[in-house]
Write a protein that holds these residues in place. Structure first.
Motif, PDB file in Angstrom:
ATOM      1  N   THR A  38    -101.866 -41.274 -15.841  1.00 21.83           N
ATOM      2  CA  THR A  38    -101.136 -41.570 -14.602  1.00 21.83           C
ATOM      3  C   THR A  38    -100.308 -42.842 -14.747  1.00 21.83           C
ATOM      4  O   THR A  38     -99.079 -42.797 -14.791  1.00 21.83           O
ATOM      5  N   PRO A  99    -106.067 -36.367 -13.234  1.00 24.64           N
ATOM      6  CA  PRO A  99    -105.764 -37.370 -12.207  1.00 24.64           C
ATOM      7  C   PRO A  99    -106.416 -37.112 -10.850  1.00 24.64           C
ATOM      8  O   PRO A  99    -105.743 -37.020  -9.826  1.00 24.64           O
ATOM      9  N   SER A 184    -103.851 -41.341  -9.576  1.00 29.54           N
ATOM     10  CA  SER A 184    -104.699 -40.185  -9.293  1.00 29.54           C
ATOM     11  C   SER A 184    -104.832 -39.943  -7.789  1.00 29.54           C
ATOM     12  O   SER A 184    -104.665 -40.861  -6.975  1.00 29.54           O
TER      13      SER A 184
END
Ligand code: TXA
Ligand code: MG
Length: 344
Positions: A38, A99, A184
């Motif tokens: 991410t 994520p 996430s």
């Protein structure tokens, strides 16, 4: 403090010298930045209060905002929580590594400055070879918020981490640019119906493939309720110059731009490729196609970092569709903005 910079191979092994050095520093209660799928995270031993304190100091982050604990296996989750509800186990099996951060009941193993004194703990398994190698080598659960100075856009490249934190942390593992580009999804699994506290890389639509019902935390839809996720109440992701978010058709955006230019403002634009092409303006950063919100998410933080206040008085930013990963993009843009202008 001298910040070490390592550039391990793309297929890192736990035994690599760089990974071992970084893991040793973590065991010595230092903080180290590492890539995830991410954004880059700033890691420290999640079970050690003084190690975690260093994260808050390096970032300048308010300590009532709890952190996410990163693990390399589902087995490690069992050491951190009172129990794993069925629904959480299903989600881990489907979306980990990935994520998705799950809020579960803490058993007190994560230190109290990780959970900010809450009875719950946020946990995820990152989908990145370097992050997983580091977690395994350190043999520790790692608390890791995004590796930026508090309030700044999250880092999607090691260079962004260096700009924000060089001299303040022990090291940076450079794994190149991150993939997803926004953080996430945070999902509360302690409520009867799981609730999205922060939209992110795993979309509501993804979750609905596994869950019969998913709620969106009312704080996210702008209703006037106190935030459940403490991170929601701070200014976040802010670029150097104030950002105005424009909601409306392309023609409306163009009129806003011209009016403000005539008032003498130096304006930087952040827009989809489609709008960018129509504007004929000197300062435009296209951040991907409207048809490809994954690309927009991937580019978002980088473009937010690009405009410098010495060049630009004001950033005008297009708004994007609020579905799929667009929900995460709009969540971050809303927080990054000081003003939202809606077409009447
Ligand atoms: O993608 C990500 O999640 C990145 C990478 C580095 O893994 N990490 C990240 O961490 O974004 P951070 O600390 O910037 O964001 C943590 C979010 C905040 O919104 C925080 O309020 C929420 O998770 N959170 C953490 N623990 C919580 C808890 N026990 N209850 C509710 N929300 C929690
Ligand atoms: Mg953050």
């Amino acid at each position: 403090m001298i910040t070490k910079l390592w550039k391990p191979s793309a297929q890192p092994k736990e035994s690599d010298v760089s990974i071992q050095e970084a893991a040793n520093l973590l065991r010595e209660q230092q903080v180290v930045a590492f890539p995830t799928e991410t954004v880059y995270g700033l890691g420290a031993d999640a079970t050690n209060e003084s190690a975690v304190k260093r994260i808050f100091e390096a970032k300048g982050r308010p300590s009532d905002n709890p952190l996410i604990v990163h693990v390399a296996s589902i087995r490690e989750v069992e050491d951190l929580v009172t129990h794993i509800p069925q629904v959480a186990r299903k989600l881990m099996e489907r979306f980990w590594p990935g994520p998705l951060t799950l809020i579960l009941e803490s058993n007190g193993t994560a230190s109290k400055n990780v959970t900010a004194g809450l009875k719950t703990v946020a946990i995820r398994m990152p989908d990145h070879a370097l992050a997983l190698a580091l977690l395994k080598a350190a043999e520790l659960p790692l608390a890791a918020p995004s590796a930026n100075r508090s309030g700044r856009p999250s880092p999607t490249k090691a260079e962004h981490v260096r700009q924000d934190l060089e001299g303040r942390i022990a090291g940076i593992l450079d794994g190149g640019p991150t993939g997803v580009g926004v953080e996430s999804t945070v999902l509360d699994c302690t409520s009867e119906i799981p609730a999205i506290l922060r939209p992110g890389g795993i979309t509501k639509e993804d979750l609905e493939e596994v869950l019969p019902e998913v709620k969106i935390d009312p704080a996210l839809t702008g209703k006037d309720t106190p935030p459940v996720s403490p991170g929601m109440k701070y200014t976040h992701y802010a670029p150097e110059s104030p950002l105005w978010l424009i909601k409306g058709e392309d023609e409306f955006f163009r009129n806003q731009l011209h009016e403000l230019q005539e008032e003498g403002y130096r304006i930087g634009v952040i827009a989809s490729n489609e709008l960018a092409e129509k504007l004929h303006h000197d300062f435009v950063l296209p951040c991907g196609s409207r048809e490809n919100l994954t690309e927009v998410a991937n580019r978002l933080y980088e473009v937010l970092r690009e405009y410098k206040k010495s060049d630009i008085d004001l950033i005008l930013c297009e708004s994007f569709p609020n579905y799929g990963v667009g929900a995460a993009v709009m969540n971050r843009l809303t927080k990054a903005s000081v003003k939202i202008i809606e077409q009447p």
